[in-house]
Design an enzyme around this catalytic site. Structure first.
Site, short mmCIF file in Angstrom:
data_model
loop_
_atom_site.label_atom_id
_atom_site.label_comp_id
_atom_site.label_asym_id
_atom_site.label_seq_id
_atom_site.Cartn_x
_atom_site.Cartn_y
_atom_site.Cartn_z
CE1 TYR A 201 -56.97 -2.92 -3.88
CE2 TYR A 201 -54.93 -4.08 -4.37
CZ TYR A 201 -55.59 -3.00 -3.82
OH TYR A 201 -54.87 -2.01 -3.19
CB THR A 203 -52.26 -5.45 -7.50
OG1 THR A 203 -52.97 -6.21 -6.50
CG2 THR A 203 -51.95 -4.07 -6.97
CE LYS A 204 -54.80 -9.37 -5.18
NZ LYS A 204 -55.72 -9.70 -4.12
CB THR A 205 -54.54 -12.35 -12.81
OG1 THR A 205 -55.80 -12.82 -12.30
CG2 THR A 205 -53.40 -12.95 -12.01
CB ILE A 206 -58.78 -10.09 -14.95
CG1 ILE A 206 -59.81 -10.77 -14.07
CG2 ILE A 206 -58.12 -11.09 -15.91
CD1 ILE A 206 -61.03 -11.30 -14.86
#
Ligand SMILES: *Cc1c(COP(=O)(O)O)cnc(C)c1O
Length: 402
Positions: A201, A203-206
Site C-alpha cells: 500500500y 504508505t508502507k515500507t515498499i
C-alpha cells in the site's frame, strides 16, 4: 515564506520506479505476466537467501486479498474461529468474516503492542473446550492465529507458534508493516508461520501503490493460493489429457477470486525491492533522531524497538502531566503546525460492526484501548529532510511543554 506541510507518509519514488512503470507500459502486456513472475522470484530470494529453506511468494493486489487467500489456504471456514489482536487494521478481521468464520479478539502487550501470548492461551483454551472465547463471544474450532508485527517490530514468534501447534491452529503472520523485519537467528518476519502476508500500500515500507505478497513454505497452501488468486482456474488440465498443450484451454475447479497483481505495479515493486535496505536505513536514521530528542521528555514515551525492527511506524505515547494535554489535543496542535500524523490503531473491538455482532465492551481489551487513547504515529518516511525532522521534534517538544 511559511513552511510547507509535512505529510504523515510519502512514498519514495525515484527514476528507477518511473522507468520500470514505463517499461511495463510499453511491453504490450499490462496485466500479470513476466514482471509479476520476476517480482515474486526476487521477493522469495530476498526472504530466504540460501541456506534458508526456499519460500514461495505470490503477488496479489493487496495484503487484504493476501490475508484472505492465506486463511482460506489454511482451511478456515464456517464454524471456525480465527484469533487476532483487537489492535490492528480492519483487514485481519474482515477476511475472517469473508470466509464465514468468526474473529476472536485478543488483547495486546502494553510495550510492544503485539498479541499477548497469555491472553491468546486463555482464549485458545476456552475455544478448544467448546466454550466461547469470552462470555457472549464467538465459539468454534480455532483454525488460525494472526500475529501482527506492529509497526515493523517483529513479534516474539516462539510462544505464538507453540500455542498454535498445541491447539491445532495455523499461523498467518500479518507482516504488512514489516518488510523487512528480521528475527535474529530465525529469519524474516512473514516466513515463520504457515504463511505471511506483506503490503505494498502507498504508505508502507515498499510500495506499488496497491499490492501485496503472500509468502509460504507450505506446498499445499502455496498451491491453494495460486489457484484461488485467479478465479480457481487450473491451466494444467489440458496437458493431463492430451500432449498437445493448448494455451486457450482451462478448467474452473473452485470459485476463486480476482486478486492478481498487474505487471505495471509489479515492475514498480521490483525497483522498490532493490531499495528495501536503503529505505530502511533512512527510516532508522529518522527514528534515531526522534529517540534522541524524546528520550528524556517525561510526557512522551518512545516506541520499544529491537534489532530487526523495520521502523514502519514511529508510534509515541503521550502521557498526562501539567499542563494537562490529551492525545487528541496533541494531534490538533501538531496539525496546526502543518505536521501530518496518524493513529495506529482504532481497536477493532470498538468498531460498530464487531461491537454489535459480539456484544463487546470497550474495557474488555484494556491494553488495546489504552494504547489507542495514548498513541500518535509521527511521520517517518524516507525523504524527510533534516529540517522536516527538526520541525517534528520542535513541535512535539513545544506541545508537551518541554
Ligand atoms: C495496511 C495494513 C493491512 C492491509 O494492507 P492492504 O495492502 O492495504 O490491503 C493489513 N494489516 C495491517 C496491519 C496494515 O497496516
Amino acid at each position: 515564506m511559511p513552511d510547507r506541510d509535512i505529510p504523515f507518509a510519502r512514498p519514495f519514488i525515484g527514476d528507477e520506479e518511473k522507468e520500470a512503470a514505463l517499461r511495463a507500459l510499453g511491453s504490450g502486456w499490462l496485466t500479470t505476466g513476466k514482471e509479476a513472475a520476476a517480482f515474486e522470484s526476487e521477493f522469495a530470494a530476498f526472504l530466504a537467501p540460501p541456506p534458508a529453506a526456499p519460500v514461495g511468494a505470490f503477488a496479489v493486489n493487496s495484503a487484504t486479498s493476501g490475508l484472505h487467500l492465506a486463511l482460506e489456504g489454511c482451511g478456515a471456514g464456517q464454524g471456525d474461529t480465527v484469533l487476532l489482536p483487537s489492535f490492528t487494521f480492519a483487514s485481519d478481521a474482515e477476511v475472517v468474516r469473508y470466509l464465514g468464520a468468526e474473529p476472536v479478539f485478543v488483547d495486546i502487550e502494553p510495550e510492544t503492542f503485539h498479541i499477548d501470548p497469555a491472553a491468546l492461551e486463555a482464549a485458545l483454551d476456552r475455544l478448544s473446550r467448546g466454550l466461547p472465547a469470552y462470555p457472549g463471544g464467538p465459539a468454534g474450532r480455532p483454525a488460525a492465529v494472526i500475529p501482527v508485527h506492529y509497526g515493523g517490530l517483529p513479534c516474539n514468534m516462539e510462544p505464538i507458534l507453540e500455542l498454535a501447534r498445541h491447539y491445532g491452529a495455523r499461523v498467518v503472520e500479518d507482516a504488512a508493516h514489516s518488510f523487512p523485519s528480521l528475527l535474529p537467528g530465525r529469519g524474516f518476519a512473514g516466513t515463520l508461520g504457515d504463511a505471511g502476508v506483506f503490503s505494498f500500500y502507498a504508505t508502507k515500507t515498499i510500495t506499488t501503490g496497491e499490492g501485496g505478497m503472500v509468502a509460504t513454505r507450505d506446498p499445499e497452501i502455496a498451491a491453494r493460493v495460486r489457484l484461488m488468486r485467479l478465479h480457481g482456474i487450473d491451466r494444467d488440465v489440458w496437458n493431463r489429457y492430451t500432449d498437445r498443450g493448448a494455451s486457450w484451454y482451462y478448467e474452473v475447479i473452485e470459485p476463486g477470486y480476482k486478486y492478481n497483481l498487474p505487471d505495471i505495479l509489479a515492475a514498480v515493486g521490483r525497483a522498490q525491492l532493490k531499495r528495501a535496505w536503503e529505505l530502511l536505513a533512512m527510516r532508522k536514521a529518522i527514528a534515531a533522531r526522534y529517540d534522541e530528542a524524546f528520550r528524556d521528555n517525561p510526557r512522551v514515551i518512545i516506541p520499544r524497538t529491537g534489532p530487526g525492527d523495520a521502523r514502519h511506524l514511529y508510534p509515541v505515547r503521550v502521557r498526562g502531566g501539567t499542563p494537562a494535554i490529551d492525545r487528541d489535543a496533541f494531534i490538533d496542535k501538531l496539525k496546526e503546525r502543518g505536521i501530518g500524523v496518524s493513529v495506529h490503531f482504532i481497536p477493532l473491538h470498538i468498531m460498530p460492526y464487531y461491537k454489535k455482532r459480539y456484544g463487546l465492551e470497550a474495557e474488555q481489551f484494556p491494553e488495546s484501548l489504552k494504547a489507542f487513547r495514548q498513541l500518535i504515529s509521527l511521520p517517518i518516511w524516507p525523504g524527510m529532510t533534516d529540517r522536516d525532522i527538526g520541525r517534528v521534534i520542535d513541535a512535539v517538544g513545544d506541545i508537551s511543554g518541554k
